[in-house]
Design a protein around this motif. Structure first.
Motif, PDB file in Angstrom:
ATOM      1  N   SER A 183      -2.579   4.104 -17.165  1.00 20.04           N
ATOM      2  CA  SER A 183      -1.671   4.229 -16.026  1.00 20.04           C
ATOM      3  C   SER A 183      -2.097   5.388 -15.132  1.00 20.04           C
ATOM      4  N   SER A 184      -2.482   6.502 -15.739  1.00 16.26           N
ATOM      5  CA  SER A 184      -2.919   7.666 -14.965  1.00 16.26           C
ATOM      6  C   SER A 184      -4.228   7.386 -14.250  1.00 16.26           C
ATOM      7  N   VAL A 185      -5.136   6.666 -14.907  1.00 16.11           N
ATOM      8  CA  VAL A 185      -6.405   6.301 -14.272  1.00 16.11           C
ATOM      9  C   VAL A 185      -6.147   5.410 -13.055  1.00 16.11           C
ATOM     10  N   ALA A 186      -5.219   4.481 -13.186  1.00 25.99           N
ATOM     11  CA  ALA A 186      -4.880   3.606 -12.056  1.00 25.99           C
ATOM     12  C   ALA A 186      -4.322   4.411 -10.886  1.00 25.99           C
ATOM     13  N   ARG A 187      -3.458   5.393 -11.178  1.00 30.96           N
ATOM     14  CA  ARG A 187      -2.923   6.244 -10.104  1.00 30.96           C
ATOM     15  C   ARG A 187      -4.045   7.041  -9.440  1.00 30.96           C
ATOM     16  N   ARG A 188      -4.984   7.515 -10.238  1.00 28.88           N
ATOM     17  CA  ARG A 188      -6.084   8.302  -9.703  1.00 28.88           C
ATOM     18  C   ARG A 188      -6.959   7.463  -8.772  1.00 28.88           C
ATOM     19  N   PHE A 189      -7.166   6.183  -9.095  1.00 26.81           N
ATOM     20  CA  PHE A 189      -7.912   5.306  -8.195  1.00 26.81           C
ATOM     21  C   PHE A 189      -7.171   5.144  -6.875  1.00 26.81           C
ATOM     22  N   GLY A 190      -5.852   5.184  -6.930  1.00 30.16           N
ATOM     23  CA  GLY A 190      -5.072   5.163  -5.696  1.00 30.16           C
ATOM     24  C   GLY A 190      -5.371   6.372  -4.836  1.00 30.16           C
ATOM     25  N   ASP A 191      -5.564   7.532  -5.485  1.00 37.15           N
ATOM     26  CA  ASP A 191      -5.933   8.739  -4.743  1.00 37.15           C
ATOM     27  C   ASP A 191      -7.284   8.560  -4.060  1.00 37.15           C
ATOM     28  N   PHE A 192      -8.223   7.926  -4.760  1.00 38.10           N
ATOM     29  CA  PHE A 192      -9.541   7.682  -4.173  1.00 38.10           C
ATOM     30  C   PHE A 192      -9.447   6.738  -2.982  1.00 38.10           C
ATOM     31  N   GLU A 193      -8.620   5.720  -3.101  1.00 37.10           N
ATOM     32  CA  GLU A 193      -8.424   4.798  -1.984  1.00 37.10           C
ATOM     33  C   GLU A 193      -7.883   5.538  -0.767  1.00 37.10           C
ATOM     34  N   GLN A 194      -6.954   6.475  -1.011  1.00 38.62           N
ATOM     35  CA  GLN A 194      -6.390   7.266   0.086  1.00 38.62           C
ATOM     36  C   GLN A 194      -7.455   8.153   0.709  1.00 38.62           C
ATOM     37  N   LEU A 195      -8.330   8.739  -0.126  1.00 39.54           N
ATOM     38  CA  LEU A 195      -9.409   9.586   0.381  1.00 39.54           C
ATOM     39  C   LEU A 195     -10.344   8.783   1.279  1.00 39.54           C
ATOM     40  N   VAL A 196     -10.740   7.581   0.824  1.00 41.84           N
ATOM     41  CA  VAL A 196     -11.624   6.732   1.625  1.00 41.84           C
ATOM     42  C   VAL A 196     -10.942   6.342   2.929  1.00 41.84           C
ATOM     43  N   GLU A 197      -9.668   5.989   2.851  1.00 40.05           N
ATOM     44  CA  GLU A 197      -8.923   5.621   4.064  1.00 40.05           C
ATOM     45  C   GLU A 197      -8.866   6.790   5.040  1.00 40.05           C
ATOM     46  N   ASP A 198      -8.578   7.985   4.510  1.00 37.63           N
ATOM     47  CA  ASP A 198      -8.480   9.153   5.379  1.00 37.63           C
ATOM     48  C   ASP A 198      -9.797   9.439   6.083  1.00 37.63           C
ATOM     49  N   VAL A 199     -10.902   9.387   5.333  1.00 39.61           N
ATOM     50  CA  VAL A 199     -12.207   9.731   5.904  1.00 39.61           C
ATOM     51  C   VAL A 199     -12.707   8.645   6.844  1.00 39.61           C
ATOM     52  N   ALA A 200     -12.524   7.387   6.457  1.00 36.89           N
ATOM     53  CA  ALA A 200     -13.114   6.288   7.218  1.00 36.89           C
ATOM     54  C   ALA A 200     -12.223   5.772   8.346  1.00 36.89           C
ATOM     55  N   LEU A 201     -10.907   5.862   8.164  1.00 37.29           N
ATOM     56  CA  LEU A 201     -10.019   5.173   9.095  1.00 37.29           C
ATOM     57  C   LEU A 201      -9.064   6.076   9.868  1.00 37.29           C
ATOM     58  N   ILE A 202      -8.884   7.307   9.424  1.00 31.88           N
ATOM     59  CA  ILE A 202      -7.916   8.189  10.054  1.00 31.88           C
ATOM     60  C   ILE A 202      -8.635   9.215  10.930  1.00 31.88           C
ATOM     61  N   GLY A 203      -8.116   9.457  12.130  1.00 36.05           N
ATOM     62  CA  GLY A 203      -8.714  10.437  13.025  1.00 36.05           C
ATOM     63  C   GLY A 203      -8.717  11.825  12.407  1.00 36.05           C
ATOM     64  N   PHE A 204      -9.671  12.667  12.833  1.00 39.22           N
ATOM     65  CA  PHE A 204      -9.813  13.976  12.200  1.00 39.22           C
ATOM     66  C   PHE A 204      -8.588  14.863  12.412  1.00 39.22           C
ATOM     67  N   ASP A 205      -7.999  14.838  13.598  1.00 40.62           N
ATOM     68  CA  ASP A 205      -6.829  15.687  13.835  1.00 40.62           C
ATOM     69  C   ASP A 205      -5.715  15.370  12.843  1.00 40.62           C
ATOM     70  N   ALA A 206      -5.512  14.083  12.558  1.00 42.71           N
ATOM     71  CA  ALA A 206      -4.482  13.695  11.591  1.00 42.71           C
ATOM     72  C   ALA A 206      -4.857  14.190  10.200  1.00 42.71           C
ATOM     73  N   ARG A 207      -6.132  14.092   9.833  1.00 40.51           N
ATOM     74  CA  ARG A 207      -6.577  14.581   8.526  1.00 40.51           C
ATOM     75  C   ARG A 207      -6.350  16.080   8.406  1.00 40.51           C
ATOM     76  N   LEU A 208      -6.704  16.802   9.468  1.00 41.88           N
ATOM     77  CA  LEU A 208      -6.547  18.253   9.439  1.00 41.88           C
ATOM     78  C   LEU A 208      -5.072  18.644   9.363  1.00 41.88           C
ATOM     79  N   ALA A 209      -4.240  17.982  10.145  1.00 44.38           N
ATOM     80  CA  ALA A 209      -2.806  18.280  10.120  1.00 44.38           C
ATOM     81  C   ALA A 209      -2.213  17.985   8.741  1.00 44.38           C
TER      82      ALA A 209
END
Length: 199
Positions: A106-132
């Protein structure tokens, strides 16, 4: 089977593991936080995730399952206490203890969710939003972020010069007041609006 664990106690700033290190066992934190980051040959670094009590470190899990060395670095972001379960004991418990196994997966599955969020932030979210988002996440109770521009670059998977330029622009907008090694957040609502902008 008797499960023998070893006590773990490390001070803030200690290297918990480094690239190429063999895995000494499964860490179960009781207090503290481990920051896990990956560095490229050009010196750029990105924070992958943080491990807190109850979390599973994916790097450690992968090393134990694949019998491979670490590929990232783990640093004690605070003083740490916990236990270390040796590899053979980890594998035995994973096979025999259904409750332990379910909690790990269960914890490993949650951690993969964190990775998905990281990829989304870097690839799909503008830098100002990431910085904020990063500033809001790292602030203390006084709305101050104690961090260098280098650290913010690591946290946002970007370069130091770019972070400095965008922080200067945030300051001109009245959102922050930067200092040496710290940044005061002066317009939380404004930063939240930027953080919510997914463009």
């Amino acid at each position: 089977m008797s499960i023998r664990t070893r006590r773990l106690s490390l001070p803030k700033g200690a290297v918990v593991f480094a690239p190429g290190d063999p895995c000494p066992g499964f860490v179960q934190l009781e207090t503290g936080t481990i920051r896990v980051s990956l560095a490229a040959e050009n010196g750029r670094e990105v924070v992958l995730y943080r491990v807190q009590p109850g979390d599973v470190c994916l790097q450690t899990f992968s090393c134990l399952i694949n019998d491979a060395p670490y590929r990232a670095e783990g640093v004690a972001e605070t003083d740490l206490t916990g236990t270390l379960l040796p590899p053979e004991a980890f594998h035995a418990r994973l096979g025999e203890d259904a409750t332990f196994r379910a909690a790990i997966f269960s914890s490993v599955a949650r951690r993969f969710g964190d990775f998905e969020q990281l990829v989304e932030d870097v690839a799909l979210i503008g830098f100002d939003a990431r910085l904020a988002r990063t500033l809001l996440r790292l602030r203390d109770g006084d709305d101050r972020v104690t961090a260098t521009h280098d650290r913010l670059a690591t946290e946002t998977a970007s370069g130091r010069a770019f972070v400095s330029r965008r922080l200067a622009d945030f300051a001109r907008q009245g959102l922050v007041v930067p200092g040496r090694g710290w940044i005061d957040l002066t317009d939380i609502a404004g930063l939240e609006r930027i953080a919510a902008d997914a463009r």
